[in-house]
Motif scaffolding. Structure first.
Motif, PDB file in Angstrom:
ATOM      1  N   PHE A 248     -19.500   6.218 -29.220  1.00 52.39           N
ATOM      2  CA  PHE A 248     -18.546   6.803 -30.163  1.00 52.39           C
ATOM      3  C   PHE A 248     -18.692   5.938 -31.552  1.00 52.39           C
ATOM      4  O   PHE A 248     -18.268   4.790 -31.242  1.00 52.39           O
ATOM      5  CB  PHE A 248     -17.306   6.661 -29.678  1.00 52.39           C
ATOM      6  CG  PHE A 248     -16.207   7.443 -30.050  1.00 52.39           C
ATOM      7  CD1 PHE A 248     -15.543   8.816 -29.474  1.00 52.39           C
ATOM      8  CD2 PHE A 248     -15.513   7.144 -31.341  1.00 52.39           C
ATOM      9  CE1 PHE A 248     -14.582   9.306 -30.016  1.00 52.39           C
ATOM     10  CE2 PHE A 248     -14.625   7.922 -31.909  1.00 52.39           C
ATOM     11  CZ  PHE A 248     -13.999   9.172 -31.289  1.00 52.39           C
ATOM     12  N   VAL A 249     -18.997   6.665 -32.515  1.00 51.13           N
ATOM     13  CA  VAL A 249     -18.866   6.118 -33.974  1.00 51.13           C
ATOM     14  C   VAL A 249     -17.608   6.147 -34.342  1.00 51.13           C
ATOM     15  O   VAL A 249     -16.884   7.217 -34.331  1.00 51.13           O
ATOM     16  CB  VAL A 249     -19.695   6.370 -35.032  1.00 51.13           C
ATOM     17  CG1 VAL A 249     -19.418   5.789 -36.177  1.00 51.13           C
ATOM     18  CG2 VAL A 249     -21.253   6.201 -34.529  1.00 51.13           C
ATOM     19  N   ARG A 250     -16.579   5.024 -34.714  1.00 47.64           N
ATOM     20  CA  ARG A 250     -15.287   5.161 -35.056  1.00 47.64           C
ATOM     21  C   ARG A 250     -15.371   5.634 -36.644  1.00 47.64           C
ATOM     22  O   ARG A 250     -15.063   4.785 -37.450  1.00 47.64           O
ATOM     23  CB  ARG A 250     -14.666   3.611 -34.865  1.00 47.64           C
ATOM     24  CG  ARG A 250     -14.366   3.193 -33.705  1.00 47.64           C
ATOM     25  CD  ARG A 250     -13.875   1.783 -33.812  1.00 47.64           C
ATOM     26  NE  ARG A 250     -14.070   1.038 -32.512  1.00 47.64           N
ATOM     27  CZ  ARG A 250     -13.041   1.176 -31.749  1.00 47.64           C
ATOM     28  NH1 ARG A 250     -11.939   1.810 -31.529  1.00 47.64           N
ATOM     29  NH2 ARG A 250     -13.196   0.378 -30.560  1.00 47.64           N
ATOM     30  N   ASN A 251     -15.562   6.815 -36.746  1.00 47.71           N
ATOM     31  CA  ASN A 251     -15.497   7.301 -38.197  1.00 47.71           C
ATOM     32  C   ASN A 251     -14.065   7.591 -38.794  1.00 47.71           C
ATOM     33  O   ASN A 251     -13.146   7.481 -38.071  1.00 47.71           O
ATOM     34  CB  ASN A 251     -16.281   9.005 -38.085  1.00 47.71           C
ATOM     35  CG  ASN A 251     -17.535   8.849 -37.960  1.00 47.71           C
ATOM     36  OD1 ASN A 251     -18.237   8.480 -39.089  1.00 47.71           O
ATOM     37  ND2 ASN A 251     -18.098   9.296 -36.777  1.00 47.71           N
ATOM     38  N   LYS A 252     -14.120   7.693 -39.962  1.00 48.14           N
ATOM     39  CA  LYS A 252     -12.792   7.739 -40.810  1.00 48.14           C
ATOM     40  C   LYS A 252     -11.989   9.129 -40.282  1.00 48.14           C
ATOM     41  O   LYS A 252     -12.752  10.030 -40.032  1.00 48.14           O
ATOM     42  CB  LYS A 252     -13.036   8.002 -42.249  1.00 48.14           C
ATOM     43  CG  LYS A 252     -13.450   6.783 -43.060  1.00 48.14           C
ATOM     44  CD  LYS A 252     -13.885   6.907 -44.053  1.00 48.14           C
ATOM     45  CE  LYS A 252     -14.336   5.713 -44.938  1.00 48.14           C
ATOM     46  NZ  LYS A 252     -15.159   5.495 -45.944  1.00 48.14           N
ATOM     47  N   GLY A 253     -10.838   9.077 -40.035  1.00 48.84           N
ATOM     48  CA  GLY A 253     -10.184  10.220 -39.784  1.00 48.84           C
ATOM     49  C   GLY A 253      -9.962  10.487 -38.279  1.00 48.84           C
ATOM     50  O   GLY A 253      -9.442  11.415 -37.770  1.00 48.84           O
ATOM     51  N   VAL A 254     -10.583   9.568 -37.466  1.00 53.02           N
ATOM     52  CA  VAL A 254     -10.578   9.932 -36.048  1.00 53.02           C
ATOM     53  C   VAL A 254      -9.291   9.006 -35.527  1.00 53.02           C
ATOM     54  O   VAL A 254      -9.240   8.027 -35.730  1.00 53.02           O
ATOM     55  CB  VAL A 254     -11.977   9.574 -35.237  1.00 53.02           C
ATOM     56  CG1 VAL A 254     -11.648   9.288 -33.864  1.00 53.02           C
ATOM     57  CG2 VAL A 254     -12.923  10.367 -35.864  1.00 53.02           C
ATOM     58  N   SER A 255      -8.571   9.764 -34.911  1.00 46.46           N
ATOM     59  CA  SER A 255      -7.156   8.986 -34.465  1.00 46.46           C
ATOM     60  C   SER A 255      -7.600   7.999 -33.044  1.00 46.46           C
ATOM     61  O   SER A 255      -8.483   8.282 -32.227  1.00 46.46           O
ATOM     62  CB  SER A 255      -6.224  10.000 -33.872  1.00 46.46           C
ATOM     63  OG  SER A 255      -6.581  10.889 -32.840  1.00 46.46           O
ATOM     64  N   GLU A 256      -6.578   7.075 -32.878  1.00 48.37           N
ATOM     65  CA  GLU A 256      -6.635   6.303 -31.765  1.00 48.37           C
ATOM     66  C   GLU A 256      -6.612   7.125 -30.375  1.00 48.37           C
ATOM     67  O   GLU A 256      -7.021   6.731 -29.220  1.00 48.37           O
ATOM     68  CB  GLU A 256      -5.518   5.245 -31.883  1.00 48.37           C
ATOM     69  CG  GLU A 256      -5.714   3.820 -32.677  1.00 48.37           C
ATOM     70  CD  GLU A 256      -7.055   3.349 -32.235  1.00 48.37           C
ATOM     71  OE1 GLU A 256      -7.208   3.090 -30.965  1.00 48.37           O
ATOM     72  OE2 GLU A 256      -8.015   2.963 -33.170  1.00 48.37           O
ATOM     73  N   GLU A 257      -5.623   8.053 -30.570  1.00 49.53           N
ATOM     74  CA  GLU A 257      -5.625   9.118 -29.351  1.00 49.53           C
ATOM     75  C   GLU A 257      -6.624   9.824 -29.149  1.00 49.53           C
ATOM     76  O   GLU A 257      -7.035   9.683 -27.769  1.00 49.53           O
ATOM     77  CB  GLU A 257      -4.701  10.325 -29.871  1.00 49.53           C
ATOM     78  CG  GLU A 257      -3.067   9.693 -29.857  1.00 49.53           C
ATOM     79  CD  GLU A 257      -2.743   8.984 -31.003  1.00 49.53           C
ATOM     80  OE1 GLU A 257      -3.530   9.500 -32.322  1.00 49.53           O
ATOM     81  OE2 GLU A 257      -1.503   8.505 -31.166  1.00 49.53           O
ATOM     82  N   GLU A 258      -7.773  10.186 -29.915  1.00 53.09           N
ATOM     83  CA  GLU A 258      -8.855  10.761 -29.336  1.00 53.09           C
ATOM     84  C   GLU A 258      -9.723   9.514 -28.976  1.00 53.09           C
ATOM     85  O   GLU A 258     -10.453   9.949 -27.845  1.00 53.09           O
ATOM     86  CB  GLU A 258      -9.728  11.227 -30.658  1.00 53.09           C
ATOM     87  CG  GLU A 258     -10.706  12.019 -30.446  1.00 53.09           C
ATOM     88  CD  GLU A 258     -11.218  13.119 -31.340  1.00 53.09           C
ATOM     89  OE1 GLU A 258     -10.662  13.264 -32.468  1.00 53.09           O
ATOM     90  OE2 GLU A 258     -12.306  13.671 -31.106  1.00 53.09           O
ATOM     91  N   ILE A 259      -9.751   8.300 -29.354  1.00 51.40           N
ATOM     92  CA  ILE A 259     -10.387   7.294 -29.011  1.00 51.40           C
ATOM     93  C   ILE A 259     -10.341   7.144 -27.519  1.00 51.40           C
ATOM     94  O   ILE A 259     -10.994   6.892 -26.574  1.00 51.40           O
ATOM     95  CB  ILE A 259     -10.269   6.156 -29.556  1.00 51.40           C
ATOM     96  CG1 ILE A 259     -11.175   6.173 -31.194  1.00 51.40           C
ATOM     97  CG2 ILE A 259     -11.067   4.987 -29.112  1.00 51.40           C
ATOM     98  CD1 ILE A 259     -10.918   5.047 -32.020  1.00 51.40           C
ATOM     99  N   PHE A 260      -8.778   7.369 -27.229  1.00 50.13           N
ATOM    100  CA  PHE A 260      -8.360   6.896 -25.801  1.00 50.13           C
ATOM    101  C   PHE A 260      -8.819   8.013 -25.060  1.00 50.13           C
ATOM    102  O   PHE A 260      -9.341   7.947 -23.722  1.00 50.13           O
ATOM    103  CB  PHE A 260      -6.804   6.910 -26.118  1.00 50.13           C
ATOM    104  CG  PHE A 260      -6.021   6.741 -24.617  1.00 50.13           C
ATOM    105  CD1 PHE A 260      -6.193   5.423 -24.085  1.00 50.13           C
ATOM    106  CD2 PHE A 260      -5.385   7.643 -23.992  1.00 50.13           C
ATOM    107  CE1 PHE A 260      -5.356   5.138 -22.798  1.00 50.13           C
ATOM    108  CE2 PHE A 260      -4.802   7.487 -22.599  1.00 50.13           C
ATOM    109  CZ  PHE A 260      -4.941   6.139 -22.018  1.00 50.13           C
TER     110      PHE A 260
END
Lengths: 296, 444
Positions: free
Chosen positions: B281-293
């Protein structure tokens, strides 16, 4: 039973004022009655430990803690003490923790809940049916304490392999993942263990990640499943940019976590989720589970 | 050597001449009451994984309580010498270790005579084409937003690595038992010979072969073929937990790729083969912490772990990251600046057109700058390249921190990225450096 939720907090990094502030917030701002954990011993002198390295050395908040324990607000024995690898002046032993339990019984009361704490240095931890470094349930060890805990009145155990990424559990164990499971220890005792919802976090949950645990999706799942959950926390902990834990500064709960607590409050106010102290939840689940609990 | 010292100075044959300065320094430091040894090291770089020497010098003082015991230990160590090289890295207990080197000595041991400890690359990265079937927004090679800024023609026409080159790589890596990594600027599963290549590598002795893929074409048939060919590691780049994010970033259908990944995991289980599988998963701009979780929830326990990449900003092909991690900063303060980046001591990159590069940063410049190739493949063998003048010169210049010849190194913002920190909480192991965060459960 209405879908139910309780928090189970590990007291790591807390001091007396952080502990007080968290519970004031939870009680006064959100109306949640919650319990918390404490240590019997912390050689490093934590304010959340009754004693330092022995019964002869009271901790800095000994009297306050004793009152909280007697009133049932500190209701979780967190590993008996903070004896991690980085805190090695005093090592855990059957004699030391046994003396602490007698003291608790005589001056306040012994909690009904035990949670493992720390790392491989905390050999007094309970291994259940998957022990690795744990010696608290190994009768051949000098740190064997399980029989003392059971005699003292501990009924529910959280061991390291009971952290879950799944939020909702079956309260009575009849369908889905049971919240309570019975495990056989090396000492031959069958103990009741409970799961805690951790979530797929890279580091242990804390005040800054509470919002990722109390999501609408998770709460809806709980409502739909009609079960129970125990939310694992370290609510007196914040982390720095490198992920290192430290005592939570003010405000303890960042805005996202406050929103999550409000969300939970809303579910509670709509009477679709009950929020209750952990001891009450585990006792209720245990009563309804009856013969459905199983030995893993 | 001081005249009042009595004992033996012993130099086992390690296939490297001992630098005169090393001997001079060593004999001025040894003492009558203590055995000692000399092991060349480069500050920080050795600690981070630079290949290690066995002790090159031993001092065994003539002391009845010491000499016999130390000789015994040294004989035990030397007893395990294989093919002229001692393979045990331990040092006899109580032996004082001297590791200090001048820059000139560092060059001597770690550039000019590196073959004594590291005769072959630790890994070969094979770039099998310049082609991808996606146009991810953050990709410096294929993003429609970034492509117009390209300064070279590398990505202009389609280039496939010819099978003859792949065949030779499989033979050479197999013969030398060198691990192979595939997937960098390209989508490797598009290569018509990818399964054949994996199979050739494994059957000829390659111990480990990895593919990084976007997973779009990872059909059940291809998954089955790759597993049977002997693939040992797979990363699938997802960059999203939600379909709308995936569509925005990768321009395709998340459900399909997730289904492919699940099928791969199922086939792995059914076939009973050991192939490590991770989702990235690349931590792209605009991606929320919720989605990362949500992403971690989806894949942490359902695969062998998850990898997060911090988003790089590309400034003319130079990767720039916002944060240097704390441990790296501490080390930089300790040594007062830069240490040699480990890549040229570990890895070699073979491009589909036969050029040879030495790290991911050089590869990331493919679209922006014509860099010096470290040789030509297959005209030169892998071992010739590894021991050739360009690599030796690069290692020397990195040790001396003289980077005029190496523009990619001069402008590099990730030379310190080998510094990692690991935590273990609740059975979850997290390993981070400034580019990645790898999260794995100890017990699945």
């Amino acid at each position: 039973m209405l879908p139910s939720l309780a928090f189970c907090n590990d007291i790591d990094f807390a001091d007396w004022s952080a502990y007080r502030e968290v519970h004031r917030l939870l009680r006064e701002e959100y109306g949640f009655q919650t319990e918390d954990s404490f240590w019997l011993f912390d050689p490093g002198g934590s304010e959340m430990a009754l004693f330092k390295g022995s019964l002869e050395e009271k901790g800095p908040r000994h009297d306050d803690l004793l009152e909280e324990i007697a009133r049932g607000r500190l209701a979780i024995l967190h590993g008996g003490g903070n004896f991690s690898r980085s805190n090695t002046q005093v090592r855990p032993s059957r004699r030391l923790i046994g003396e602490g339990l007698v003291y608790l019984r005589e001056r306040a009361k012994v909690p009904q809940i035990w949670t493992n704490h720390g790392d491989e240095g905390d050999i007094q931890n309970i291994g259940g049916d998957a022990p690795t470094y744990h010696q608290g349930d190994d009768p051949s060890s000098n740190a064997y304490i399980l029989d003392l805990l059971l005699q003292g009145g501990v009924q529910f155990f959280w061991t390291d392999h009971h952290a879950s990424d799944a939020f909702a559990f079956s309260a009575n164990g009849t369908a889905g993942r049971p919240l309570l499971v019975r495990e056989r220890t090396r000492a031959g005792h069958d103990i009741t263990c409970f799961f805690r919802y951790r979530g797929a976090l890279p580091k242990a949950p804390d005040a800054q990640t509470l919002s990722l645990q109390l999501t609408q999706r998770n709460l809806d799942q709980l409502v739909e499943a009609g079960g129970a959950t125990v939310v694992y926390q370290h609510w007196c902990v914040h982390r720095d940019a490198d992920g290192r834990p430290r005592r939570a500064s003010s405000p303890v709960f960042p805005s996202e976590s406050m929103k999550a607590l409000k969300r939970l409050m809303d579910y509670r106010d709509r009477r679709i989720v009950r929020v209750m102290p952990l001891t009450q939840l585990l006792l209720e689940c245990s009563a309804t589970a009856g013969g459905h609990q199983h030995v893993r | 050597m001081p005249a009042d010292l009595r004992g033996v100075l012993f130099a086992p044959d390690r296939l490297v001449p001992i630098h005169r300065e090393s001997v001079r320094r060593f004999v001025t430091r040894i003492r009558q009451d203590r055995p000692a040894c000399f092991i060349p090291e480069v500050p920080v770089a050795s600690e981070l994984g630079l290949p290690r020497y066995e002790p090159l010098l031993y001092w065994i003082p003539a002391h009845r309580d010491i000499a016999g015991r130390v000789w015994q230990r040294i004989r035990e160590r030397l007893g395990s010498v294989v093919g002229g090289r001692a393979v045990v890295t331990q040092v006899p207990a109580h032996c004082e270790q001297f590791t200090e080197l001048s820059r000139e000595e560092q060059v001597h041991y770690f550039a000019e005579h590196l073959h004594a400890i590291c005769p072959k690359p630790i890994q070969v990265s094979v770039i099998v084409s310049n082609i991808c079937n996606l146009k991810c927004v953050m990709c410096p090679y294929h993003s429609p937003d970034i492509r117009p800024t390209h300064q070279t023609d590398f990505f202009k026409d389609r280039v496939w690595m010819p099978w003859e080159m792949m065949d030779k790589l499989a033979s050479e890596c197999g013969a030398s038992q060198i691990p192979v990594k595939i997937g960098n600027v390209e989508e490797p599963l598009l290569h018509p010979h990818i399964v054949e290549f994996v199979h050739a590598c494994r059957t000829r002795g390659v111990p480990w072969i990895h593919i990084t893929t976007n997973g779009v074409t990872l059909t059940e048939k291809l998954a089955s073929d790759l597993l049977e060919a002997g693939l040992t590691s797979l990363y699938v780049s997802l960059d999203a937990a939600r379909p709308e994010t995936y569509r925005r970033i990768r321009g395709s259908v998340l459900e399909q790729v997730e289904s492919n990944l699940r099928a791969f995991l199922r086939l792995r289980r059914e076939k009973g083969v050991s192939c490590s599988v991770m989702a990235s998963f690349v931590r792209n701009k605009g991606v929320s912490e919720e989605e990362i979780f949500e992403f971690r929830e989806k894949w942490l326990r359902n695969s062998d772990g998850v990898i997060f990449y911090n988003l790089a900003e590309y400034e003319s092909g130079n990767s720039v990251f916002k944060q240097i991690n704390r441990v790296a900063k501490e080390k930089m303060e300790k040594v007062g600046g830069r240490w040699p980046c480990l890549n040229p001591w570990q890895e070699i990159y073979i491009l589909p057109d036969g050029r040879v590069y030495y790290c991911c940063e050089t590869v990331s410049k493919l679209a922006f700058e014509q860099l010096e190739s470290m040789g030509r493949y297959p005209e030169q063998s892998l071992l010739e390249l590894w021991r050739g003048e360009p690599f030796t010169a690069l290692r020397r210049d990195l040790v001396l921190n003289k980077l005029d010849r190496w523009p990619a190194c001069q402008k590099c913002g990730i030379w310190m990225a080998h510094v990692t920190a690991t935590t273990l909480e609740d059975g979850v192991r997290t390993t981070t450096n400034m580019i990645t965060e790898i999260i794995q459960c100890q017990t699945q």
